[in-house]
Motif scaffolding. Sequence first.
Motif, PDB file in Angstrom:
ATOM      1  N   ALA A  33     -12.166  19.648 -32.055  1.00 37.50           N
ATOM      2  CA  ALA A  33     -13.241  18.874 -32.684  1.00 37.50           C
ATOM      3  C   ALA A  33     -14.045  18.408 -31.940  1.00 37.50           C
ATOM      4  O   ALA A  33     -15.541  18.351 -31.806  1.00 37.50           O
ATOM      5  CB  ALA A  33     -12.740  17.910 -33.620  1.00 37.50           C
ATOM      6  N   ALA A  34     -13.777  17.536 -30.750  1.00 38.62           N
ATOM      7  CA  ALA A  34     -14.726  16.821 -29.860  1.00 38.62           C
ATOM      8  C   ALA A  34     -15.308  17.966 -28.811  1.00 38.62           C
ATOM      9  O   ALA A  34     -16.450  17.742 -28.583  1.00 38.62           O
ATOM     10  CB  ALA A  34     -13.750  16.017 -28.846  1.00 38.62           C
ATOM     11  N   LYS A  58     -18.191  19.599 -31.037  1.00 38.24           N
ATOM     12  CA  LYS A  58     -19.100  18.740 -31.156  1.00 38.24           C
ATOM     13  C   LYS A  58     -19.935  18.610 -29.891  1.00 38.24           C
ATOM     14  O   LYS A  58     -21.240  18.383 -30.006  1.00 38.24           O
ATOM     15  CB  LYS A  58     -18.707  17.430 -31.543  1.00 38.24           C
ATOM     16  CG  LYS A  58     -19.781  16.193 -31.855  1.00 38.24           C
ATOM     17  CD  LYS A  58     -19.315  14.881 -32.375  1.00 38.24           C
ATOM     18  CE  LYS A  58     -20.310  14.109 -32.593  1.00 38.24           C
ATOM     19  NZ  LYS A  58     -21.455  13.760 -31.694  1.00 38.24           N
ATOM     20  N   HIS A  59     -19.290  18.570 -28.757  1.00 41.43           N
ATOM     21  CA  HIS A  59     -19.809  18.318 -27.552  1.00 41.43           C
ATOM     22  C   HIS A  59     -20.690  19.545 -27.059  1.00 41.43           C
ATOM     23  O   HIS A  59     -21.905  19.420 -26.733  1.00 41.43           O
ATOM     24  CB  HIS A  59     -18.796  18.172 -26.375  1.00 41.43           C
ATOM     25  CG  HIS A  59     -19.406  17.882 -24.883  1.00 41.43           C
ATOM     26  ND1 HIS A  59     -19.864  16.596 -24.632  1.00 41.43           N
ATOM     27  CD2 HIS A  59     -19.563  18.716 -23.964  1.00 41.43           C
ATOM     28  CE1 HIS A  59     -20.452  16.681 -23.271  1.00 41.43           C
ATOM     29  NE2 HIS A  59     -20.175  17.958 -22.696  1.00 41.43           N
ATOM     30  N   ALA A 100     -22.068  21.847 -29.417  1.00 43.63           N
ATOM     31  CA  ALA A 100     -23.530  21.537 -30.187  1.00 43.63           C
ATOM     32  C   ALA A 100     -24.127  20.793 -29.657  1.00 43.63           C
ATOM     33  O   ALA A 100     -25.393  20.966 -29.817  1.00 43.63           O
ATOM     34  CB  ALA A 100     -22.822  21.374 -31.476  1.00 43.63           C
ATOM     35  N   SER A 101     -24.012  19.333 -29.271  1.00 40.19           N
ATOM     36  CA  SER A 101     -24.774  18.482 -29.047  1.00 40.19           C
ATOM     37  C   SER A 101     -25.672  19.125 -27.489  1.00 40.19           C
ATOM     38  O   SER A 101     -26.681  18.812 -27.405  1.00 40.19           O
ATOM     39  CB  SER A 101     -23.921  17.175 -28.592  1.00 40.19           C
ATOM     40  OG  SER A 101     -24.927  16.197 -27.815  1.00 40.19           O
ATOM     41  N   GLN A 136     -29.338  17.395 -32.657  1.00 42.29           N
ATOM     42  CA  GLN A 136     -27.652  17.165 -32.549  1.00 42.29           C
ATOM     43  C   GLN A 136     -27.030  16.833 -33.706  1.00 42.29           C
ATOM     44  O   GLN A 136     -26.125  17.481 -34.105  1.00 42.29           O
ATOM     45  CB  GLN A 136     -27.598  15.909 -31.631  1.00 42.29           C
ATOM     46  CG  GLN A 136     -27.949  15.968 -30.003  1.00 42.29           C
ATOM     47  CD  GLN A 136     -27.723  14.767 -29.446  1.00 42.29           C
ATOM     48  OE1 GLN A 136     -28.202  13.704 -29.833  1.00 42.29           O
ATOM     49  NE2 GLN A 136     -26.853  14.991 -28.365  1.00 42.29           N
ATOM     50  N   THR A 164     -24.062  19.572 -35.293  1.00 42.93           N
ATOM     51  CA  THR A 164     -22.896  19.074 -35.533  1.00 42.93           C
ATOM     52  C   THR A 164     -22.561  19.201 -36.989  1.00 42.93           C
ATOM     53  O   THR A 164     -21.396  19.544 -37.282  1.00 42.93           O
ATOM     54  CB  THR A 164     -22.705  17.337 -35.421  1.00 42.93           C
ATOM     55  OG1 THR A 164     -23.235  17.137 -33.855  1.00 42.93           O
ATOM     56  CG2 THR A 164     -21.409  16.969 -35.684  1.00 42.93           C
ATOM     57  N   LEU A 165     -23.313  19.507 -37.794  1.00 44.71           N
ATOM     58  CA  LEU A 165     -23.245  19.784 -39.299  1.00 44.71           C
ATOM     59  C   LEU A 165     -23.200  21.163 -39.498  1.00 44.71           C
ATOM     60  O   LEU A 165     -23.044  21.539 -40.781  1.00 44.71           O
ATOM     61  CB  LEU A 165     -24.135  19.076 -40.097  1.00 44.71           C
ATOM     62  CG  LEU A 165     -24.036  17.423 -40.178  1.00 44.71           C
ATOM     63  CD1 LEU A 165     -25.182  16.919 -41.044  1.00 44.71           C
ATOM     64  CD2 LEU A 165     -22.770  17.051 -40.703  1.00 44.71           C
ATOM     65  N   SER A 196     -18.057  25.839 -37.435  1.00 47.96           N
ATOM     66  CA  SER A 196     -16.932  25.187 -37.430  1.00 47.96           C
ATOM     67  C   SER A 196     -16.174  25.164 -38.538  1.00 47.96           C
ATOM     68  O   SER A 196     -15.447  24.130 -38.955  1.00 47.96           O
ATOM     69  CB  SER A 196     -17.456  23.694 -36.998  1.00 47.96           C
ATOM     70  OG  SER A 196     -18.468  23.210 -38.018  1.00 47.96           O
ATOM     71  N   ARG A 234     -13.431  22.472 -39.594  1.00 49.28           N
ATOM     72  CA  ARG A 234     -13.409  21.761 -40.977  1.00 49.28           C
ATOM     73  C   ARG A 234     -12.348  21.682 -41.841  1.00 49.28           C
ATOM     74  O   ARG A 234     -11.772  20.810 -42.128  1.00 49.28           O
ATOM     75  CB  ARG A 234     -14.590  21.933 -41.526  1.00 49.28           C
ATOM     76  CG  ARG A 234     -15.895  21.356 -40.689  1.00 49.28           C
ATOM     77  CD  ARG A 234     -17.204  21.697 -41.461  1.00 49.28           C
ATOM     78  NE  ARG A 234     -18.556  21.566 -40.542  1.00 49.28           N
ATOM     79  CZ  ARG A 234     -18.887  20.306 -40.617  1.00 49.28           C
ATOM     80  NH1 ARG A 234     -18.544  19.219 -41.349  1.00 49.28           N
ATOM     81  NH2 ARG A 234     -19.911  19.923 -39.902  1.00 49.28           N
TER      82      ARG A 234
END
Length: 163
Positions: A39-40, A43-44, A46-47, A126, A130-131, A136, A140
């Motif tokens: 998950a991290a 997110k990283h 995507a960011s 960002q 993330t959404l 993902s 999820r």
Amino acid sequence: MTTARDEEAASHVPAGPTPASGSEAATTPGYFPRLLSAAAHVKHIASDSALDRFGLNQGSFHLLGCLASAAATEAELAKATGQSSTATRVHLLQLQSSGYSARDESGIWSVTDAGLKAMECADLAQAEATLDVDDSQELRQALSSLISSLGLEQPEGGTQKKP
């Protein structure tokens, strides 16, 4: 010749982590840490992708945030961000070339209107990245399954029904 000890060892499943697989049970040791790590990582990525659209990275974005709080010298910014003075200088020059920051004649750096707008847009990008459900969805579902199996309550406003 086999001993009773050899036969006993052969009849037991070896202890230790089970290899990860798509059908791995949520109760398998190590599943939870791997899921959080995934998950991290998602997110990283995507960011980073969202920031890259604005010519930023994590370091320059953080520096821009510091500049938005208050104008400062290179040394003050290096201390505030925890970056080396060289990294801070490189980021500041990149921000300046993008029109996101400016330095006055006394060496004080500040954020420009374009920098403030870039920060706002990058924040939104960002959050949107993330959404992003398409990239993902499987993660999820796995997180949802894990939360359900652990019997954790949803935060206020959550949609999970209690049994």
